[in-house]
Write an enzyme that holds these catalytic residues in place. Structure first.
Site, PDB file in Angstrom:
ATOM      1  N   ALA A   1       8.333  -0.463   3.645  1.00  0.00           N
ATOM      2  CA  ALA A   1       7.841   0.866   4.025  1.00  0.00           C
ATOM      3  C   ALA A   1       7.840   1.748   2.782  1.00  0.00           C
ATOM      4  CB  ALA A   1       8.742   1.469   5.099  1.00  0.00           C
ATOM      5  N   LYS A   2       7.150   2.867   2.890  1.00  0.00           N
ATOM      6  CA  LYS A   2       7.035   3.777   1.740  1.00  0.00           C
ATOM      7  C   LYS A   2       8.388   4.234   1.226  1.00  0.00           C
ATOM      8  CE  LYS A   2       4.350   6.657   0.355  1.00  0.00           C
ATOM      9  NZ  LYS A   2       3.619   7.876   0.038  1.00  0.00           N
ATOM     10  N   ARG A   3       9.358   4.383   2.143  1.00  0.00           N
ATOM     11  CA  ARG A   3      10.671   4.876   1.708  1.00  0.00           C
ATOM     12  C   ARG A   3      11.415   3.861   0.833  1.00  0.00           C
ATOM     13  NH1 ARG A   3      10.835   3.852   7.008  1.00  0.00           N
ATOM     14  NH2 ARG A   3      11.989   1.998   7.626  1.00  0.00           N
ATOM     15  N   ASP A   4      10.881   2.650   0.706  1.00  0.00           N
ATOM     16  CA  ASP A   4      11.562   1.639  -0.101  1.00  0.00           C
ATOM     17  C   ASP A   4      11.340   1.817  -1.597  1.00  0.00           C
ATOM     18  OD1 ASP A   4      12.789   0.240   2.021  1.00  0.00           O
ATOM     19  OD2 ASP A   4      10.862  -0.664   2.524  1.00  0.00           O
TER      20      ASP A   4
END
Ligand code: GLU
Length: 295
Positions: free
Chosen positions: A235-238
């Site tokens: 996910a983008k938060r990674d």
């Protein structure tokens, strides 16, 4: 050319390297077999402003090219209504009034199966149905005549999975994904569906639905997903996982393509064209891609 492949992103945010990899794979599967390749924007819900254009720009930047016209699900309401009506006319549907909670409770009951609709509303009497209609709007479900179906998958072989009474139209009037995807793929002649393997278990339902609508089910290739270091879906938060984030870290587009190519076991490819030259479905990794973004 004969046959058609496609990529069908949901414009809910920016594409990450795992999405770009799946898009490249769909494109390679199609182009290496002489198929047309189409792009469909799955914008029935979860749309984020500007995401569609950024996704298309990023897919073009990594070297995907697709045949016009672009399809948007938000513009295809009439086709969904017609398909739903055909199933209603054939007596293959029923109204469902269950709340999410009722479905979860029924599925976790002794004879229920988590994730599958147990058919609660299929046997409502006319009086019960009339009573429930006054409480909440109905969703429309498929009255399935089978409990499982088998699809052909280029990576998973003959895959058999459950077919339950899937929702065809949600109770807010929006067509359900499983019906939309079948109608849309058929409308543009898609006979090869390449997508993430999180959707493998949906394929038997979709293939059965296609058959009911008189459509020959496509051949599938469900490709491994990209995961983060904890084994969860990327996910983008990674971290830096989109082209824009990676550019800020000094990675040019061809560096990113080279990274994706390497993850697929293709060495020394830095463009989509060079990947296509090296593409061999039999040599594709069968394990998820664990992505470690640059610091
Ligand atoms: N829109 C779906 C996704 O982004 C893909 C659906 C499909 O390929 O059938 O995961």
């Amino acid at each position: 050319m004969s046959g058609t492949g496609r990529y069908a992103p949901s414009p809910s945010g920016d594409l990450h390297v795992g999405n770009l990899r799946t898009g490249l794979l769909a494109w390679m599967f199609a182009r290496s077999t002489g198929r047309s390749f189409r792009m469909r924007v799955e914008d029935l819900d979860r749309v984020r402003a500007g995401a569609e254009q950024r996704q298309l720009d990023d897919l073009a930047a990594v070297g995907l090219e697709w045949d016009p016209p672009l399809v948007r699900q938000s513009e295809r309401g009439d086709a969904y209504t017609a398909a739903l009506q055909a199933l209603v006319d054939a007596g293959r549907t029923y109204e469902c009034f269950c709340t999410r909670r009722e479905i979860a409770e029924a599925a976790s009951a002794p004879h229920g199966t988590p994730g599958l609709y147990p058919g609660t509303c299929r046997t409502l009497s006319t009086a019960e149905r009339d009573a429930r209609r006054t409480e909440r709007p109905a969703a429309i479900r498929l009255a399935s005549e089978v409990v499982e179906a088998t699809v052909t998958d280029l990576l998973h072989g003959a895959y058999t999975g459950p077919v339950d009474d899937v929702v065809l139209m949600r109770n807010d009037g929006v067509v359900a994904y499983n019906l939309a995807v079948v109608v849309d793929d058929a409308a543009i002649g898609v006979d090869q569906v390449v997508r993430g393997d999180d959707l493998l278990s949906s394929a038997p339902r979709q293939a059965y639905l296609a058959t009911l609508l008189g459509i020959a089910p496509p051949t599938y290739a469900h490709v491994p997903l990209a995961l983060n270091a904890d084994g969860q879906r990327l996910a983008k938060r990674d971290g830096a996982v989109t082209l824009a984030d990676l550019a800020e870290r000094g990675l040019a587009v061809d560096d990113v393509v080279a990274w994706i190519a390497e993850s697929l076991g293709m060495t020394e490819a830095r463009t989509a064209g060079e990947m296509l030259e090296r593409f061999d479905p039999a040599a594709l990794p069968r394990e998820p891609w664990v992505v470690v973004p640059p610091a």
